[in-house]
Enzyme design. Structure first.
Site, PDB file in Angstrom:
ATOM      1  CG  HIS A  99      -0.295   0.304   2.515  1.00  0.00           C
ATOM      2  ND1 HIS A  99      -0.135   1.580   3.023  1.00  0.00           N
ATOM      3  CD2 HIS A  99       0.259  -0.522   3.437  1.00  0.00           C
ATOM      4  CE1 HIS A  99       0.480   1.522   4.190  1.00  0.00           C
ATOM      5  NE2 HIS A  99       0.738   0.256   4.466  1.00  0.00           N
ATOM      6  CB  CYS A 100       1.121   4.282  -1.805  1.00  0.00           C
ATOM      7  SG  CYS A 100      -0.431   4.556  -2.668  1.00  0.00           S
ATOM      8  CB  ALA A 101      -0.105   8.166   1.021  1.00  0.00           C
ATOM      9  CB  THR A 102      -4.463   7.483  -1.059  1.00  0.00           C
ATOM     10  OG1 THR A 102      -3.809   7.370  -2.335  1.00  0.00           O
ATOM     11  CG2 THR A 102      -4.112   8.822  -0.430  1.00  0.00           C
ATOM     12  NE  ARG A 103      -3.282   5.784  -5.943  1.00  0.00           N
ATOM     13  CZ  ARG A 103      -2.588   6.079  -7.011  1.00  0.00           C
ATOM     14  NH1 ARG A 103      -2.513   5.225  -8.006  1.00  0.00           N
ATOM     15  NH2 ARG A 103      -1.963   7.220  -7.104  1.00  0.00           N
TER      16      ARG A 103
END
Length: 467
Positions: free
Chosen positions: A26-30
């Site tokens: 995962h990244c910051a939003t996804r």
């Protein structure tokens, strides 16, 4: 059972079960999911899951937008349910094998330039603040005039605003070595060699071509302050060369010979072949970009503002980083930023219109936060979660972007930096141009919102899509 665990279970099932998931990161939003067979994904079912703000397949990954904070918890639950975890770096290695050659090349280009952007954002903000603090009107508020500003203060501001561009080749070469498998420290030194004080300064040569050194009677040798493409190519070739040398020298001599041979060969190539050739290519690209931006009657804004978000959804928009860096280096301003800010604001306004018009609580809960995210400069939730799903709002957003871009181009609007847009982007226009910047974004948003609200969305469309 917790709500997030229930969401994770529904998501895994909609994607085709644990057996269809290769790895999850995962990244910051996804949530970024590498799937074995994308045909097994039930897109409609995924989009209906609570807290999902959009989902799309891109560059070998199935990306599900949850938003900041939420994504961490969903990721944890998905892993707890037995999905295999991977780092973003491992997923990037898998991604490199996905997509066509052009997509892979653009993705790699982005990998090199994205880590550099934060310092260029800071530099742009410093430029905006310096412009604000040296304005006659602002100084008058404090009873000062431009001549009252000390030379030491101006020197301090110059350090803040000029350093990143003066040593830009070092940043680019460092990042290129890192991406292409070389030693980043060798990349930094190679980049610094390209801007060595022993070489004629590129900006001085631009004013007086006679200052350039000439080797063999026809090879111009200069410093490459503010240059991008020569450093990028030198970094790419240098990283490959370093790896090739390292495999062939005895281990006992690796520490001495590998950096010595890499730097010796690469600075020779960079100054006498790569630099002159790709500096000319860079100049040609810059000339074409400037010609487009200088098209009369606001045509450039109309084209760029109308098409920019289409390019964003293809995932190849990282190429614009190179162009914006060059604009800032050559012109000390960035007209491209003003135009794409309008394109981004328009998509946010289209999502806002959908959120205000629909009676669906779930769609409201998705569209309204997504529109706010776009006004902060991040359009993916608005585009993939709302506008593209119903298509017409996306098209109305393109029309709004074209309208705002047309105005921005018509009045010659340009920012002092890059990578921040719409509301945060106001920091790049701290001066008389702030009125035009706000007006351009309001035009873009107003056109997109009005067209979407009147013609671009109805709940009947949603019912037809959901049926």
């Amino acid at each position: 059972m917790s709500e997030n665990r229930k969401i994770a279970e529904e998501l895994i099932e909609a994607i085709g079960g644990k057996e269809n998931i290769d790895s999850v990161a995962h990244c910051a939003t996804r949530l970024r999911i590498m799937v074995n067979d994308k045909e097994k994904i039930d897109q409609k079912r995924v989009e209906e899951i609570d807290k999902v703000k959009g989902a799309f397949y891109n560059s070998g990954q199935y990306q599900v937008i949850f938003g900041t904070g939420t994504v961490n918890r969903i990721h944890e639950e998905v892993i707890n349910l037995g999905a295999s975890e991977s780092s973003k770096g491992e997923q990037k290695e898998q991604q490199k094998k996905q997509g066509n050659a052009f997509q892979r090349a653009i993705r790699t280009f982005g990998d090199v330039f994205v880590p550099i952007i934060p310092v260029l954002v800071a530099t742009g903000l410093f430029m905006g603040l310096r412009g604000l603090l040296t304005q006659e009107e602002i100084l008058a508020v404090f009873g000062l005039a431009p001549e009252d500003i000390s030379e030491n203060f101006l020197l301090f501001t110059q350090v803040l605003t000029d350093t990143a561009f003066a040593f830009l080749p070092a940043l680019v070469a460092w990042s290129a070595f890192r991406v292409f498998g070389g030693s980043p420290i060798i990349g930094i030194v190679l980049g610094l060699m390209l801007v060595s004080p022993a070489l004629p300064n590129a900006w001085d040569v631009a004013e007086n071509p006679d200052l350039a050194l000439e080797f063999l009677g026809f090879i111009p040798v200069i410093g490459y302050q503010g240059s991008v493409l020569p450093a990028f190519i030198a970094g790419f070739v240098g990283a490959k060369l370093e790896r090739w040398i390292r495999k062939r020298v005895p281990e006992a001599l690796d520490l001495i010979l590998t950096p010595f041979l890499t730097l010796l060969i690469m600075i020779t190539l960079a100054l006498f072949i790569i630099g002159p050739v790709f500096h000319a290519v860079e100049a040609a690209v810059m000339a074409a970009t400037t010609a487009l931006l200088n098209m009369p009657f606001g045509i450039s804004g109309l084209i760029i503002g109308g098409l920019h978000q289409i390019i964003v959804i293809t995932g190849v928009h990282h190429i614009f980083n190179f162009l914006e860096i060059q604009l800032l280096n050559e012109l000390a301003e960035n007209p491209f930023n003003a135009i794409i800010s309008c394109a981004i604001a328009a998509q946010g306004a289209a999502a806002l219109a959908v959120g205000l018009k629909t009676k669906s609580k779930k769609l409201k809960a998705l569209a309204l936060p997504s529109s706010f995210s776009a006004f902060l400069g991040i359009t993916e939730p608005a585009i993939f979660g709302v506008n593209l799903r119903y298509m017409k709002p996306f098209i109305m957003g393109l029309v709004g972007g074209a309208a705002g871009g047309f105005f921005a181009s018509l009045v010659g609007l340009a920012g002092s930096g890059m990578a921040v847009t719409v509301i945060p982007g106001t920091l790049l226009y701290l001066g008389p141009e702030i009125f035009f910047y706000l007006l351009a974004n309001l035009i873009a948003a107003g056109v997109a919102f009005t067209l979407t609200y009147l013609f671009g969305f109805t709940d009947k469309m949603k019912e037809e899509m959901d049926s």
